[in-house]
Scaffold this motif. Sequence first.
Motif, PDB file in Angstrom:
ATOM      1  N   ASP A  27      32.339  45.974  34.515  1.00  0.00           N
ATOM      2  CA  ASP A  27      32.303  47.088  35.458  1.00  0.00           C
ATOM      3  C   ASP A  27      30.886  47.106  36.032  1.00  0.00           C
ATOM      4  O   ASP A  27      29.905  47.123  35.275  1.00  0.00           O
ATOM      5  CB  ASP A  27      32.604  48.387  34.684  1.00  0.00           C
ATOM      6  N   CYS A  28      30.769  47.119  37.340  1.00  0.00           N
ATOM      7  CA  CYS A  28      29.419  47.021  37.917  1.00  0.00           C
ATOM      8  C   CYS A  28      28.577  48.249  37.585  1.00  0.00           C
ATOM      9  O   CYS A  28      27.351  48.196  37.692  1.00  0.00           O
ATOM     10  CB  CYS A  28      29.486  46.767  39.414  1.00  0.00           C
ATOM     11  N   TYR A  55      45.626  44.519  42.512  1.00  0.00           N
ATOM     12  CA  TYR A  55      44.603  43.630  41.965  1.00  0.00           C
ATOM     13  C   TYR A  55      44.988  43.265  40.543  1.00  0.00           C
ATOM     14  O   TYR A  55      45.697  44.010  39.872  1.00  0.00           O
ATOM     15  CB  TYR A  55      43.237  44.325  41.925  1.00  0.00           C
ATOM     16  N   PHE A  58      42.962  45.632  37.293  1.00  0.00           N
ATOM     17  CA  PHE A  58      42.235  46.776  37.825  1.00  0.00           C
ATOM     18  C   PHE A  58      43.190  47.661  38.614  1.00  0.00           C
ATOM     19  O   PHE A  58      44.012  47.168  39.383  1.00  0.00           O
ATOM     20  CB  PHE A  58      41.092  46.261  38.711  1.00  0.00           C
ATOM     21  N   HIS A 209      43.368  35.950  44.605  1.00  0.00           N
ATOM     22  CA  HIS A 209      42.811  37.250  44.996  1.00  0.00           C
ATOM     23  C   HIS A 209      43.455  37.706  46.299  1.00  0.00           C
ATOM     24  O   HIS A 209      43.803  36.888  47.149  1.00  0.00           O
ATOM     25  CB  HIS A 209      41.293  37.134  45.158  1.00  0.00           C
ATOM     26  N   ALA A 211      42.175  40.134  48.542  1.00  0.00           N
ATOM     27  CA  ALA A 211      41.349  40.759  49.582  1.00  0.00           C
ATOM     28  C   ALA A 211      40.053  39.983  49.760  1.00  0.00           C
ATOM     29  O   ALA A 211      38.970  40.476  49.481  1.00  0.00           O
ATOM     30  CB  ALA A 211      41.048  42.206  49.206  1.00  0.00           C
ATOM     31  N   PHE A 213      36.929  38.115  51.557  1.00  0.00           N
ATOM     32  CA  PHE A 213      36.120  38.101  52.789  1.00  0.00           C
ATOM     33  C   PHE A 213      36.289  36.749  53.472  1.00  0.00           C
ATOM     34  O   PHE A 213      36.287  35.728  52.772  1.00  0.00           O
ATOM     35  CB  PHE A 213      34.622  38.089  52.461  1.00  0.00           C
ATOM     36  N   PRO A 235      28.266  43.488  43.920  1.00  0.00           N
ATOM     37  CA  PRO A 235      28.743  44.108  42.671  1.00  0.00           C
ATOM     38  C   PRO A 235      30.270  44.153  42.552  1.00  0.00           C
ATOM     39  O   PRO A 235      30.777  44.469  41.476  1.00  0.00           O
ATOM     40  CB  PRO A 235      28.174  45.530  42.747  1.00  0.00           C
ATOM     41  N   PHE A 236      30.991  43.879  43.642  1.00  0.00           N
ATOM     42  CA  PHE A 236      32.466  43.820  43.596  1.00  0.00           C
ATOM     43  C   PHE A 236      32.876  42.443  44.128  1.00  0.00           C
ATOM     44  O   PHE A 236      33.447  42.331  45.208  1.00  0.00           O
ATOM     45  CB  PHE A 236      33.076  44.908  44.485  1.00  0.00           C
ATOM     46  N   GLY A 238      34.986  39.924  43.534  1.00  0.00           N
ATOM     47  CA  GLY A 238      36.340  39.408  43.750  1.00  0.00           C
ATOM     48  C   GLY A 238      36.434  37.904  43.554  1.00  0.00           C
ATOM     49  O   GLY A 238      36.098  37.365  42.500  1.00  0.00           O
ATOM     50  N   SER A 239      36.853  37.205  44.607  1.00  0.00           N
ATOM     51  CA  SER A 239      37.055  35.753  44.522  1.00  0.00           C
ATOM     52  C   SER A 239      35.746  34.977  44.649  1.00  0.00           C
ATOM     53  O   SER A 239      35.761  33.754  44.660  1.00  0.00           O
ATOM     54  CB  SER A 239      38.013  35.303  45.618  1.00  0.00           C
ATOM     55  N   THR A 241      33.293  35.121  47.247  1.00  0.00           N
ATOM     56  CA  THR A 241      32.871  34.632  48.571  1.00  0.00           C
ATOM     57  C   THR A 241      31.355  34.708  48.736  1.00  0.00           C
ATOM     58  O   THR A 241      30.722  33.735  49.147  1.00  0.00           O
ATOM     59  CB  THR A 241      33.539  35.462  49.686  1.00  0.00           C
ATOM     60  N   GLU A 257      32.225  41.248  38.675  1.00  0.00           N
ATOM     61  CA  GLU A 257      33.649  41.427  38.940  1.00  0.00           C
ATOM     62  C   GLU A 257      34.323  41.916  37.661  1.00  0.00           C
ATOM     63  O   GLU A 257      34.114  41.365  36.587  1.00  0.00           O
ATOM     64  CB  GLU A 257      34.251  40.100  39.436  1.00  0.00           C
ATOM     65  N   ILE A 258      35.142  42.945  37.819  1.00  0.00           N
ATOM     66  CA  ILE A 258      35.743  43.580  36.646  1.00  0.00           C
ATOM     67  C   ILE A 258      36.891  42.744  36.077  1.00  0.00           C
ATOM     68  O   ILE A 258      37.170  42.793  34.881  1.00  0.00           O
ATOM     69  CB  ILE A 258      36.204  45.017  37.011  1.00  0.00           C
TER      70      ILE A 258
HETATM   71  C1  LIG Z   1      37.788  44.311  48.043  1.00  0.00           C
HETATM   72  S1  LIG Z   1      37.716  43.323  46.621  1.00  0.00           S
HETATM   73  C2  LIG Z   1      36.331  42.277  46.949  1.00  0.00           C
HETATM   74  C3  LIG Z   1      36.701  40.942  47.511  1.00  0.00           C
HETATM   75  C4  LIG Z   1      35.557  39.987  47.683  1.00  0.00           C
HETATM   76  N1  LIG Z   1      34.641  40.450  48.678  1.00  0.00           N
HETATM   77  C5  LIG Z   1      36.062  38.582  48.027  1.00  0.00           C
HETATM   78  O1  LIG Z   1      35.644  37.997  49.043  1.00  0.00           O
HETATM   79  O2  LIG Z   1      36.891  38.069  47.270  1.00  0.00           O
HETATM   80  C6  LIG Z   1      37.101  44.422  45.404  1.00  0.00           C
HETATM   81  C7  LIG Z   1      36.956  43.806  44.027  1.00  0.00           C
HETATM   82  O3  LIG Z   1      36.276  44.729  43.184  1.00  0.00           O
HETATM   83  C8  LIG Z   1      36.772  44.587  41.847  1.00  0.00           C
HETATM   84  N2  LIG Z   1      36.396  45.825  41.135  1.00  0.00           N
HETATM   85  C9  LIG Z   1      37.020  47.013  41.172  1.00  0.00           C
HETATM   86  N3  LIG Z   1      36.324  47.923  40.456  1.00  0.00           N
HETATM   87  C10 LIG Z   1      35.227  47.289  39.974  1.00  0.00           C
HETATM   88  C11 LIG Z   1      34.123  47.695  39.190  1.00  0.00           C
HETATM   89  N4  LIG Z   1      33.997  48.956  38.749  1.00  0.00           N
HETATM   90  N5  LIG Z   1      33.183  46.787  38.902  1.00  0.00           N
HETATM   91  C12 LIG Z   1      33.279  45.509  39.348  1.00  0.00           C
HETATM   92  N6  LIG Z   1      34.317  45.067  40.083  1.00  0.00           N
HETATM   93  C13 LIG Z   1      35.278  45.945  40.406  1.00  0.00           C
HETATM   94  C14 LIG Z   1      38.261  44.353  42.054  1.00  0.00           C
HETATM   95  O4  LIG Z   1      38.838  43.686  40.948  1.00  0.00           O
HETATM   96  C15 LIG Z   1      38.258  43.485  43.319  1.00  0.00           C
HETATM   97  O5  LIG Z   1      38.289  42.119  42.995  1.00  0.00           O
END
Ligand SMILES: C[S@@+](CC[C@H](N)C(=O)[O-])C[C@H]1O[C@@H](n2cnc3c(N)ncnc32)[C@H](O)[C@@H]1O
Length: 457
Positions: A27-28, A55, A58, A209, A211, A213, A235-236, A238-239, A241, A257-258
């Motif tokens: 968790d970030c 997701y 999560f 994933h 979503a 970018f 901090p989030f 995802g995949s 990027t 990434e969580i």
């Molecule tokens: C909109 S996506 C980001 C996609 C990323 N920009 C990409 O290009 O793949 C948001 C991500 O945040 C992660 N997430 C959600 N809550 C989180 C947290 N508290 N700490 C870290 N990651 C978290 C989700 O699992 C998800 O993969």
Amino acid sequence: MPNHPNTSFLTPLSRFDGAPDAIVRADCQQMLPLVPTGSVALTHTSPPYNIGRRYHGFRDSQEIEHYSNLIENVARELFRVTRPGGSLFWQVGYTDFGGNANGESSGIKVLDALSLPIFETMGFHLWDRIIWNYFGSMAFKSKFTNRHETILWLLKPNETGSTRPVFHLDEIRERSKEYDGRNHLFGRNPGNVWQAERVAFGSVGQTSHIAVFPEEVSEKIVRACSQPGDVILDPFSGSGTLPKVAYTLDRRFLACEISEKYARQSDSRLRMWGSSHAENLAIGLLVQYAFHGRKGSKPIRYLADVLQGYAAKDDLPRDHAALEEAARVILGAERVTKVIKLQKQKLWVKYDRIIADRKVIDELSAADRGLAFCYGHRKRWNGVRRYLTAGRALIDLRTAIDDAGGTSRFVRSICRKANARFLIDGQQVRCLRTDPGLGCNGAPEVTRQPNQQMTFS
Ligand SMILES: C[S@@+](CC[C@H](N)C(=O)[O-])C[C@H]1O[C@@H](n2cnc3c(N)ncnc32)[C@H](O)[C@@H]1O
């Protein structure tokens, strides 16, 4: 950068000490407090939008208080870790907090409007608001189909309170529509409405994933607002990027990434690439010219010959120096005289035409394609700029080959480095992935496509 090419970037929270080049599975809200104050030059991130997306690992559906708390905690930490004068790009769409008791939607809430006051309270200044315009979205029946997201560009003021961001405009200039003597040789300012295709779920090169970018969007931000060596944060992530873009542009990265699954996938995605243009050019050329669409086996020497063929062009340094000098004269001219305009036109037209008609197959155009395979934003540059960087990368490739002690050794090191793209086992090299997409998927998925493999012995 980690020295050993097979090193994983995954770092457990318990061992994370704030050092860059890490993907932390956590968790970030727990990871960010471990990042040193003022150490981050740039953040580009997109939080979950709280719209119930599916997701992995999560739940994207929380009470508004809980969601606002998350944004607040993250905003506070982002302000602390950003260095004075540093930038945060906060990319969001809209959310829907469940509607009324009858289950009817009460409309939408735009997340940039919801989060901006939080960021301003923390001390950030809003510098710009960018629209990312895309196609290929889900068709709505009751309203206009959504075709954009917004990216808030927020600045942390520097020590004197002034807000002047790092902004390398020449790094992101885009092709002007047509040649005009008044236009900059490298193209125009891309403006703040960006068109880039979404990475559609199920498309070539997608991860699992949902979503992602477009790399092109992250790349524009990283090129414009940081320089090699800077620490870049998502901090989030995802995949992965942002870390991928940061790494291939020779920046350091911190990612969190969580979801365990996404963190692992982003690690293998990252390890398909090198950390310099020369390495990525080599990977691009090898995949395109030695593997793409072919089956069978060839000696490893063949791969070495492919690279040797491109890097060995004798007159390259001279041609490159001549083009650099011509560009320097035009860009440095105090007055735009008729002669300068004419020189500019000649260069622009010549190199744009070579790129456009693709008939001239020489080392430079091959290098241009190899690099376009690795860097999305590159396709938007005009010919002069593309040829200059292709030439530079070829010259660097030659140096990298010499440093490795010969082409065969260099090929082996590249294959080991891009170990999710190639598999090297003694003298055998297998190409695990040949598609020209983002190359997000890890090796296990790829080995299920046997007709795309090629063995070298
Ligand atoms: C909109 S996506 C980001 C996609 C990323 N920009 C990409 O290009 O793949 C948001 C991500 O945040 C992660 N997430 C959600 N809550 C989180 C947290 N508290 N700490 C870290 N990651 C978290 C989700 O699992 C998800 O993969």
